[in-house]
Design a protein around this motif. Structure first.
Motif, PDB file in Angstrom:
ATOM      1  N   GLN A  12      39.758  18.303   9.655  1.00  0.00           N
ATOM      2  CA  GLN A  12      39.216  17.905  10.958  1.00  0.00           C
ATOM      3  C   GLN A  12      37.786  18.374  11.179  1.00  0.00           C
ATOM      4  OE1 GLN A  12      42.072  18.226  14.443  1.00  0.00           O
ATOM      5  NE2 GLN A  12      43.003  19.695  13.042  1.00  0.00           N
ATOM      6  N   VAL A  13      37.459  19.553  10.636  1.00  0.00           N
ATOM      7  CA  VAL A  13      36.203  20.214  10.980  1.00  0.00           C
ATOM      8  C   VAL A  13      35.194  20.025   9.855  1.00  0.00           C
ATOM      9  CG1 VAL A  13      35.108  22.405  11.582  1.00  0.00           C
ATOM     10  CG2 VAL A  13      37.448  21.917  12.343  1.00  0.00           C
ATOM     11  N   ALA A  14      33.999  19.549  10.222  1.00  0.00           N
ATOM     12  CA  ALA A  14      32.895  19.411   9.267  1.00  0.00           C
ATOM     13  C   ALA A  14      31.611  19.804   9.999  1.00  0.00           C
ATOM     14  CB  ALA A  14      32.820  17.997   8.715  1.00  0.00           C
ATOM     15  N   GLN A  15      31.430  21.107  10.223  1.00  0.00           N
ATOM     16  CA  GLN A  15      30.319  21.590  11.028  1.00  0.00           C
ATOM     17  C   GLN A  15      28.958  21.260  10.426  1.00  0.00           C
ATOM     18  OE1 GLN A  15      30.874  25.602  13.053  1.00  0.00           O
ATOM     19  NE2 GLN A  15      32.338  25.796  11.353  1.00  0.00           N
ATOM     20  N   SER A  32      31.357  20.077   2.923  1.00  0.00           N
ATOM     21  CA  SER A  32      31.957  19.170   3.889  1.00  0.00           C
ATOM     22  C   SER A  32      33.271  18.650   3.318  1.00  0.00           C
ATOM     23  CB  SER A  32      31.025  17.983   4.175  1.00  0.00           C
ATOM     24  OG  SER A  32      31.590  17.109   5.125  1.00  0.00           O
ATOM     25  N   PRO A  33      34.373  18.788   4.039  1.00  0.00           N
ATOM     26  CA  PRO A  33      34.586  19.511   5.287  1.00  0.00           C
ATOM     27  C   PRO A  33      34.550  21.041   5.099  1.00  0.00           C
ATOM     28  CG  PRO A  33      36.297  17.856   4.888  1.00  0.00           C
ATOM     29  CD  PRO A  33      35.563  18.050   3.610  1.00  0.00           C
ATOM     30  N   ASP A  34      34.614  21.770   6.228  1.00  0.00           N
ATOM     31  CA  ASP A  34      34.608  23.235   6.186  1.00  0.00           C
ATOM     32  C   ASP A  34      35.739  23.779   5.325  1.00  0.00           C
ATOM     33  OD1 ASP A  34      32.745  22.816   8.307  1.00  0.00           O
ATOM     34  OD2 ASP A  34      33.245  24.784   9.119  1.00  0.00           O
ATOM     35  N   ARG A  35      35.422  24.879   4.609  1.00  0.00           N
ATOM     36  CA  ARG A  35      36.373  25.699   3.861  1.00  0.00           C
ATOM     37  C   ARG A  35      36.799  25.091   2.530  1.00  0.00           C
ATOM     38  NH1 ARG A  35      35.771  29.912   4.205  1.00  0.00           N
ATOM     39  NH2 ARG A  35      37.870  30.682   3.818  1.00  0.00           N
ATOM     40  N   PHE A  36      36.253  23.930   2.142  1.00  0.00           N
ATOM     41  CA  PHE A  36      36.645  23.279   0.892  1.00  0.00           C
ATOM     42  C   PHE A  36      35.416  22.939   0.047  1.00  0.00           C
ATOM     43  CE2 PHE A  36      40.444  22.632   3.428  1.00  0.00           C
ATOM     44  CZ  PHE A  36      41.483  22.776   2.494  1.00  0.00           C
ATOM     45  N   LEU A 240      38.639  24.626  14.649  1.00  0.00           N
ATOM     46  CA  LEU A 240      37.215  24.971  14.687  1.00  0.00           C
ATOM     47  C   LEU A 240      37.032  26.469  14.870  1.00  0.00           C
ATOM     48  CD1 LEU A 240      34.217  24.151  14.847  1.00  0.00           C
ATOM     49  CD2 LEU A 240      34.557  23.789  17.321  1.00  0.00           C
ATOM     50  N   PHE A 241      37.829  27.077  15.729  1.00  0.00           N
ATOM     51  CA  PHE A 241      37.738  28.524  15.970  1.00  0.00           C
ATOM     52  C   PHE A 241      38.002  29.301  14.682  1.00  0.00           C
ATOM     53  CE2 PHE A 241      39.561  32.607  17.326  1.00  0.00           C
ATOM     54  CZ  PHE A 241      38.578  33.044  18.200  1.00  0.00           C
ATOM     55  N   LYS A 242      38.992  28.864  13.905  1.00  0.00           N
ATOM     56  CA  LYS A 242      39.284  29.538  12.638  1.00  0.00           C
ATOM     57  C   LYS A 242      38.137  29.367  11.645  1.00  0.00           C
ATOM     58  CE  LYS A 242      44.346  29.499  12.766  1.00  0.00           C
ATOM     59  NZ  LYS A 242      45.577  29.193  12.001  1.00  0.00           N
ATOM     60  N   CYS A 243      37.586  28.154  11.570  1.00  0.00           N
ATOM     61  CA  CYS A 243      36.471  27.907  10.652  1.00  0.00           C
ATOM     62  C   CYS A 243      35.254  28.750  11.012  1.00  0.00           C
ATOM     63  CB  CYS A 243      36.096  26.429  10.664  1.00  0.00           C
ATOM     64  SG  CYS A 243      37.301  25.329   9.890  1.00  0.00           S
ATOM     65  N   ARG A 244      35.041  28.968  12.295  1.00  0.00           N
ATOM     66  CA  ARG A 244      33.847  29.695  12.734  1.00  0.00           C
ATOM     67  C   ARG A 244      33.886  31.177  12.364  1.00  0.00           C
ATOM     68  NH1 ARG A 244      32.573  27.036  18.729  1.00  0.00           N
ATOM     69  NH2 ARG A 244      31.276  25.324  17.927  1.00  0.00           N
ATOM     70  N   ARG A 245      35.001  31.681  11.947  1.00  0.00           N
ATOM     71  CA  ARG A 245      35.010  33.049  11.425  1.00  0.00           C
ATOM     72  C   ARG A 245      34.112  33.151  10.192  1.00  0.00           C
ATOM     73  NH1 ARG A 245      36.718  37.971  11.132  1.00  0.00           N
ATOM     74  NH2 ARG A 245      37.509  38.899   9.201  1.00  0.00           N
ATOM     75  N   TYR A 246      33.986  32.063   9.442  1.00  0.00           N
ATOM     76  CA  TYR A 246      33.264  32.077   8.168  1.00  0.00           C
ATOM     77  C   TYR A 246      31.936  31.325   8.226  1.00  0.00           C
ATOM     78  CZ  TYR A 246      37.969  33.472   7.053  1.00  0.00           C
ATOM     79  OH  TYR A 246      39.181  34.114   7.062  1.00  0.00           O
ATOM     80  N   TYR A 247      31.772  30.442   9.179  1.00  0.00           N
ATOM     81  CA  TYR A 247      30.511  29.715   9.326  1.00  0.00           C
ATOM     82  C   TYR A 247      30.407  29.187  10.746  1.00  0.00           C
ATOM     83  CZ  TYR A 247      26.996  26.049   8.990  1.00  0.00           C
ATOM     84  OH  TYR A 247      25.902  25.261   9.216  1.00  0.00           O
ATOM     85  N   GLN A 248      29.256  29.404  11.371  1.00  0.00           N
ATOM     86  CA  GLN A 248      28.991  28.828  12.674  1.00  0.00           C
ATOM     87  C   GLN A 248      27.632  28.157  12.662  1.00  0.00           C
ATOM     88  OE1 GLN A 248      29.934  30.978  16.333  1.00  0.00           O
ATOM     89  NE2 GLN A 248      30.686  32.700  15.105  1.00  0.00           N
ATOM     90  N   LYS A 249      27.576  26.952  13.135  1.00  0.00           N
ATOM     91  CA  LYS A 249      26.325  26.240  13.283  1.00  0.00           C
ATOM     92  C   LYS A 249      25.835  26.450  14.695  1.00  0.00           C
ATOM     93  CE  LYS A 249      24.113  21.755  12.599  1.00  0.00           C
ATOM     94  NZ  LYS A 249      24.303  20.353  12.115  1.00  0.00           N
ATOM     95  N   LEU A 250      24.684  27.102  14.828  1.00  0.00           N
ATOM     96  CA  LEU A 250      24.100  27.400  16.135  1.00  0.00           C
ATOM     97  C   LEU A 250      23.006  26.372  16.435  1.00  0.00           C
ATOM     98  CD1 LEU A 250      23.803  31.284  15.806  1.00  0.00           C
ATOM     99  CD2 LEU A 250      25.693  29.932  16.737  1.00  0.00           C
ATOM    100  N   VAL A 251      23.100  25.769  17.591  1.00  0.00           N
ATOM    101  CA  VAL A 251      22.148  24.729  17.983  1.00  0.00           C
ATOM    102  C   VAL A 251      21.296  25.274  19.108  1.00  0.00           C
ATOM    103  CG1 VAL A 251      21.863  22.396  18.841  1.00  0.00           C
ATOM    104  CG2 VAL A 251      23.769  22.939  17.303  1.00  0.00           C
ATOM    105  N   GLY A 252      19.989  25.319  18.897  1.00  0.00           N
ATOM    106  CA  GLY A 252      19.083  25.831  19.916  1.00  0.00           C
ATOM    107  C   GLY A 252      18.667  24.765  20.923  1.00  0.00           C
TER     108      GLY A 252
END
Length: 255
Positions: A12-15, A32-36, A240-252
């Motif tokens: 589901q998640v592809a940050q 893409s996707p996250d974690r794979f 998404l919350f679980k994926c963000r433990r390992y990667y977070q995309k911050l948008v300014g």
């Protein structure tokens, strides 16, 4: 709840974006996707392709991970391998009792689809203390058709166990190609790791050596026990919350 040890198993998640490209110097633009992520051992001379989150999926799922070969490798050398894996955090695996006489079995289940039929390798790998690995295989019987696979791995009673920390506890690995340095020994029970048993049993390299070949996966679940249960669907926000433990995309923002 929370029985699935895999994060983002429904893709589901592809940050970072819905597609990543790999060029023949071994550089991949992103995950893409996250974690794979896709992993290559040594630079393949010709291989290019894309790893993408796509909407082609079996009933009950909205997305899958899809590898597409856009420039095939002419031949897989002895020191080459191509794999897709997930690294599972060690602290999340203590209940497996790895390395003790009471070590518990786990069952891996997933949906897979490929343009190439044949026998593909999958394994669990543990690097803490004594590095250990166990190999298994699954068969893709019909090209371009979603198939459901389940594999049970016995508990590992040796090797010193998995440390209770934020390091990598287990790798769960799907092989797309493997040279003879990596698949000459098939350890179908837990064994000390060596390069020779990294991809034991893997036989089909056609995904990497065939132009426009594809391989897809979704509904990935690794759980305690000897039986596969129905996939544990989580909401997008939970995944998404679980994926963000390992990667977070911050948008300014600009003001």
């Amino acid at each position: 709840s929370n029985r699935n040890l895999i994060i983002n198993g429904a893709m589901q998640v592809a940050q970072r974006g819905t597609s990543a490209s790999l060029v023949h110097d071994g550089t991949i633009s992103d995950i893409s996707p996250d974690r794979f992520p896709i992993q290559l051992n040594n630079t393949l001379d010709e291989l290019e392709g894309t790893l993408a989150q796509v909407t082609d999926s079996p009933d009950g799922f909205a997305n899958s991970l899809k590898w597409t070969t856009t420039e095939p490798e002419g031949a897989i050398d002895a020191d080459h391998y191509v794999s897709i894996w997930q690294k599972i955090e060690a602290a999340n695996l203590q209940h497996l009792k790895n390395g003790s006489s009471d070590a518990l079995s786990t069952t891996l289940s997933f949906y897979v689809k490929s343009s190439q039929t044949g026998t593909f390798g999958v394994n669990l790998y543990k690097e803490d203390n004594t590095a250990r690995v166990i190999n298994a295989t699954y068969a893709i019987s019909s090209a371009d058709t979603w198939e459901y696979k389940t594999i049970t791995f016995p508990g590992d009673t040796s090797g010193g166990g998995i440390d209770n920390n934020t390091g990598i506890g287990l790798y769960c690995v799907w092989h797309l190609a493997a040279g003879s340095n990596f698949d000459s020994v098939n350890s179908t029970s837990w064994a000390n790791y060596s390069t020779t048993n990294w991809a034991g049993g893997h036989a089909q390299d056609g995904v990497i050596t065939t132009d426009n070949a594809t391989w897809q996966i979704t509904g990935v679940q690794l759980e305690l026990g000897e039986q596969a249960t129905p996939f544990e669907h989580l909401s997008f926000v939970d995944e998404l919350f679980k994926c963000r433990r390992y990667y977070q995309k911050l948008v300014g923002s600009s003001y």
